[in-house]
Design an enzyme around this catalytic site. Structure first.
Site, PDB file in Angstrom:
ATOM      1  N   GLU A 241       0.822  -1.220   0.000  1.00 19.19           N
ATOM      2  CA  GLU A 241       0.000   0.000   0.000  1.00 19.19           C
ATOM      3  C   GLU A 241       0.853   1.266   0.000  1.00 19.19           C
ATOM      4  O   GLU A 241       0.815   2.068   0.930  1.00 19.19           O
ATOM      5  CB  GLU A 241      -0.980  -0.059   1.176  1.00 19.19           C
ATOM      6  CG  GLU A 241      -1.952  -1.223   0.994  1.00 19.19           C
ATOM      7  CD  GLU A 241      -2.945  -1.405   2.139  1.00 19.19           C
ATOM      8  OE1 GLU A 241      -3.109  -0.468   2.933  1.00 19.19           O
ATOM      9  OE2 GLU A 241      -3.542  -2.499   2.219  1.00 19.19           O
TER      10      GLU A 241
ATOM     11  N   HIS B 101     -14.094 -11.296   7.179  1.00 16.02           N
ATOM     12  CA  HIS B 101     -13.195 -11.871   8.184  1.00 16.02           C
ATOM     13  C   HIS B 101     -11.962 -10.990   8.308  1.00 16.02           C
ATOM     14  O   HIS B 101     -11.038 -11.106   7.489  1.00 16.02           O
ATOM     15  CB  HIS B 101     -12.723 -13.271   7.766  1.00 16.02           C
ATOM     16  CG  HIS B 101     -13.797 -14.318   7.750  1.00 16.02           C
ATOM     17  ND1 HIS B 101     -13.649 -15.520   7.095  1.00 16.02           N
ATOM     18  CD2 HIS B 101     -15.036 -14.344   8.320  1.00 16.02           C
ATOM     19  CE1 HIS B 101     -14.749 -16.258   7.262  1.00 16.02           C
ATOM     20  NE2 HIS B 101     -15.612 -15.558   7.988  1.00 16.02           N
TER      21      HIS B 101
ATOM     22  N   GLU C 139      -6.918  -6.717  -2.623  1.00 22.38           N
ATOM     23  CA  GLU C 139      -6.447  -5.336  -2.507  1.00 22.38           C
ATOM     24  C   GLU C 139      -5.006  -5.329  -3.032  1.00 22.38           C
ATOM     25  O   GLU C 139      -4.793  -5.482  -4.216  1.00 22.38           O
ATOM     26  CB  GLU C 139      -6.578  -4.886  -1.052  1.00 22.38           C
ATOM     27  CG  GLU C 139      -6.383  -3.403  -0.865  1.00 22.38           C
ATOM     28  CD  GLU C 139      -6.392  -3.023   0.609  1.00 22.38           C
ATOM     29  OE1 GLU C 139      -6.947  -1.968   0.922  1.00 22.38           O
ATOM     30  OE2 GLU C 139      -5.816  -3.758   1.439  1.00 22.38           O
TER      31      GLU C 139
ATOM     32  N   GLU D 159      -9.620   3.595   0.380  1.00 26.99           N
ATOM     33  CA  GLU D 159      -9.692   3.935   1.804  1.00 26.99           C
ATOM     34  C   GLU D 159      -8.672   5.006   2.219  1.00 26.99           C
ATOM     35  O   GLU D 159      -8.935   5.790   3.120  1.00 26.99           O
ATOM     36  CB  GLU D 159      -9.507   2.678   2.657  1.00 26.99           C
ATOM     37  CG  GLU D 159      -8.144   2.024   2.489  1.00 26.99           C
ATOM     38  CD  GLU D 159      -8.067   0.618   3.106  1.00 26.99           C
ATOM     39  OE1 GLU D 159      -9.078  -0.096   3.096  1.00 26.99           O
ATOM     40  OE2 GLU D 159      -6.983   0.256   3.590  1.00 26.99           O
TER      41      GLU D 159
HETATM   42  C1  NOJ Z   1      -8.286  -2.883   5.734  1.00 27.84           C
HETATM   43  C2  NOJ Z   1      -9.071  -3.120   4.501  1.00 27.84           C
HETATM   44  O1  NOJ Z   1      -8.349  -2.722   3.359  1.00 27.84           O
HETATM   45  C3  NOJ Z   1     -10.376  -2.363   4.627  1.00 27.84           C
HETATM   46  O2  NOJ Z   1     -11.108  -2.467   3.428  1.00 27.84           O
HETATM   47  C4  NOJ Z   1     -11.141  -2.876   5.793  1.00 27.84           C
HETATM   48  O3  NOJ Z   1     -12.296  -2.090   5.983  1.00 27.84           O
HETATM   49  C5  NOJ Z   1     -10.316  -2.822   7.069  1.00 27.84           C
HETATM   50  N1  NOJ Z   1      -9.024  -3.387   6.858  1.00 27.84           N
HETATM   51  C6  NOJ Z   1     -11.010  -3.564   8.194  1.00 27.84           C
HETATM   52  O4  NOJ Z   1     -10.939  -4.935   7.970  1.00 27.84           O
HETATM   53 CA    CA Z   2      -5.842  -2.081   3.259  1.00 25.40          CA
END
Ligand code: NOJ
Ligand code: CA
Length: 705
Positions: A191, A417, A505, A511
């Site tokens: 990331e 999960h 991802e 996010e």
């Molecule tokens: C990181 C993930 O990329 C995100 O999509 C998720 O909401 C959070 N972790 C919580 O699991």
């Molecule tokens: Ca993430």
């Protein structure tokens, strides 16, 4: 400089002639000539790429790649260092050489296209040490028209049984200081933002923790893959790997002086080796995509082709889908995962609201995060084992009732999960957790691995975790569950063999725009991602944010694109699951929602109409079930006009095109929600000029009349 380019070219012409001759000899006298051979060549089916395998006088294996008359990868060494055994780097002879040609097609159960052509020439070089242990090592090259894959085979043999690899020495000797789009060789997370620089300027260590990561470890000046480069003359090269199974992920150590990369496998603090295997075994494929134009990198199916055919007979229980969910609201701080925090998002009532919204808008799925107990002990805790429970809902979330209600409305719930990287806890519950899903008729799970891996000393991308991620997928098959992992291991085309690997991802996703302290993903991020990370496989980027400025929740953050670009991402960024990520209230009443309602998620064919890495890209895709087409075009921080011809549409057919475009004064920062929506009749003869604002885009649906 000019002189040396000239020299390289002349050498290349001479070499090419020699290689061609060798190739012809190679085909006609494989057996009789093998004994003293030091040199074997193989070309691509269309003869444009050529790989030459060589043994030096010391018996060191190496290879060279040419495209036409240009050397693409210059003489590069191959081999291994082992623990408790002499290295496998030299003293080899060729004992046998085999070639074969393959030309077949296979069908993707879901994907960017329906059929894939798998056409290559293969060269297998069997090596053996000249004396002492006489150990054997084979190297297999598959040469495609769009690139090369090669891997090592460790045959079963007397003096090599348990193999402890401390280092893989696969070199990629570049011929010039190419422009490179790279992220650091982090052993724990992908990331990161991409940097554009010359190879000689790569400085991965300067990217150490950017402040928003729950785990990161960049031990040296290395990059992660796919890493994409552009040579002076315009040739594009992207290095990655395929079929990563029971092995460590590969980073590429950078030699900034000699302008080369060398494989650096991800290690573990628990072991003094990086990979442990028993012969016979094969390594993942090392892949080099080679394209005249940037767009051809996206066209290439090299990575999936290098994987084995599907091992799942019937995957009909998973169908590609759009989904909404209880997700963005937590990233905005509107609600929480954790019930104790007082504004719990995953309530029965909220889930039902999303189910209603999905049902109304031709969206099949609803993801619910924060439904299960354990979130009060999630980020920042050392003692995360035994915390998350993948069976037990919070008491304000009636799992059975939510699933029942969803079914009634024709909607599927997506399970969540979050493991918090406490692997033992997840492994122990996995069967029960998947069984619960099966009993409920839930066929997909989003898993997450935020935090440093427990057991301590392991990294997300090392062999131990590669096996965990893969075993989770294998186990999921037993319960008819498809997996979308976050904080995953990189995609390496395994979706061909295990099509329940639907998305992941493995990049800086949407996010970051909600909370990253560095201002989120800049407008150039996705125009780079399309030519780097996306070459590896599907991305769960979670597009579709309409409330670009995130008001009133995050006054200091925003999405750095226009709303039209958010729509275009449904077509540009490929995934068989695509989230409509924003809050319901931001969609209701907005006419742009129509595009999300209409857009397909499963494609018969894909056409990359134009694009340059880091600048812009336009992709058109035909929906499998309907024959409708959709187009997405995105640009970086520069506004631009792009001419596109609609000659991909069926001839003599009229389509209703609805064009969602940046308004004249739109701008990703100053005026991101200004969108114009226009409808017109078009045919395959029509030409359009797409006018993209800075950080903008265009999305078009072409529905058959
Ligand atoms: C990181 C993930 O990329 C995100 O999509 C998720 O909401 C959070 N972790 C919580 O699991
Ligand atoms: Ca993430």
């Amino acid at each position: 400089m000019e002189n040396s380019t000239f020299k390289t070219k002349s050498i290349a012409i001479i070499m090419k002639t020699i290689f061609k001759t060798l190739l012809i000899l190679g085909i006609f006298c494989l057996c009789s000539c093998t004994k003293n051979r030091k040199n074997v060549a193989i070309s691509s089916p269309n003869d444009t790429l050529l790989v030459n395998f060589l043994l030096t006088d010391e018996g060191k294996p190496s290879y060279i790649i040419l495209k036409g008359v240009s050397v693409v990868i210059d003489s590069s060494s191959l081999g291994f260092e082992l623990k408790n055994a002499p290295s496998l780097l030299d003293n080899f002879k060729i004992v046998n050489v085999d070639t074969k040609s393959v030309d077949e097609t296979w069908n993707m159960p879901w994907g960017e296209q329906e059929t894939v052509r798998n056409q290559y020439n293969e060269l297998k070089v069997e090596l053996q040490e000249k004396d002492s242990l006489e150990r054997k090592l084979n190297i297999v090259f598959k040469v495609y028209n769009d690139g090369i894959g090669f891997r090592y085979e460790f045959p079963e043999q007397e003096h090599l049984k348990e193999v402890f690899i401390t280092d893989e020495h696969t070199q990629f000797q570049l011929t010039d200081d190419h422009t490179t789009w790279w992220i650091p060789g982090d052993w724990d997370i992908y990331e990161h933002l991409y940097t554009t620089s010359k190879v000689s300027e790569i400085d991965a260590l300067s990217k150490a923790n950017h402040g928003s990561l729950a785990q990161t470890y960049i031990p040296e000046n290395a990059v992660n893959t796919p890493v994409t480069m552009r040579a002076e003359g315009g040739l594009h090269i992207s290095i990655h790997e395929a079929a990563l199974l029971d092995y460590s992920g590969m980073t590429l150590k950078v030699d900034t002086e000699n302008i080369s990369f060398q494989s650096e496998l991800v290690g573990s603090e628990r072991n003094d080796y990086k990979v442990k295997r028993t012969t016979p075994f094969t390594t993942p494929w090392r892949t080099i995509q080679i394209a005249e134009k940037a767009t051809e990198l996206i066209d290439s199916k090299l990575i999936v082709n290098l994987n084995e055919p599907s091992k799942i007979d019937d995957i009909s229980w998973f169908t590609p889908m759009k989904y909404t969910g209880i997700w963005w609201e937590m990233h905005l701080g509107k609600s929480s995962w954790d019930k104790a925090a007082g504004k719990h998002g995953a309530t029965t009532e909220n889930a039902k609201a999303f189910i209603d919204f999905s049902a109304k808008n031709n969206i099949k799925g609803v993801l619910v995060e924060g439904w299960n107990t354990g979130w009060e002990h999630w980020i920042g805790f050392e003692d995360r084992e035994g915390v998350f429970d993948f069976i037990t809902p919070y008491d304000d979330y009636d799992l059975q009732e939510v699933v029942r209600y969803a079914k009634e409305k024709g909607v599927e719930i997506i399970m969540h999960h979050e493991t918090s990287a406490a692997i033992g806890t997840y492994d122990r519950q996995m069967d029960k957790a998947y069984k619960l899903m099966q009993d409920l008729g839930i066929h997909s799970v989003k898993s997450g691995y935020v935090g440093k891996i427990i057991p301590k000393g392991e990294y997300h991308h090392g062999q131990w975790m590669v096996n965990h991620y893969n075993n989770a997928v294998f186990k999921a098959i037993e319960y008819e569950v498809a997996v979308n992992a976050h904080e995953p291991i990189k995609a390496t085309g395994l979706r061909r063999t295990y099509p329940n690997i639907i998305s992941r991802e493995g990049l800086r996703g949407q996010e970051f725009n909600a909370w990253a302290a560095d201002g989120g993903n800049p407008p150039e991020h996705l125009p780079i991602v399309a030519f780097t990370r996306m070459l590896a496989g599907p991305i769960d980027y979670t597009p579709g944010i309409f409330n670009i400025k995130l008001s009133p929740y995050k006054e200091n953050n925003q999405v750095n694109t226009t709303i039209a670009q958010q729509l275009a991402l449904y077509v540009v960024i490929y995934s068989p699951i695509q989230m409509a990520a924003d809050l319901i209230e931001n969609y209701e009443g907005n006419p742009a929602l129509q595009f999300i309602k209409d857009v397909g998620v499963d494609w018969k064919q894909t056409k990359v109409l134009n694009g340059e890495v880091g600048d812009f890209v336009t992709i058109a895709r035909e929906e499998r079930q309907t024959g409708n087409w959709f187009l997405g075009s995105i640009t970086d921080e520069n506004a631009r006009n792009l001419e596109v011809s609609l000659d991909f549409l069926l001839p003599n057919t009229t389509y209703t095109a609805t064009i969602y475009k940046d308004a004249k004064d739109a701008h990703w920062d100053d005026n991101p929600t200004a969108i114009d929506i226009e409808t017109m009749d078009v045919t395959s003869e029509t030409k359009l000029t797409l006018q993209l604002a800075a950080g903008g885009g265009t999305a078009i649906s072409f529905l058959k009349k």
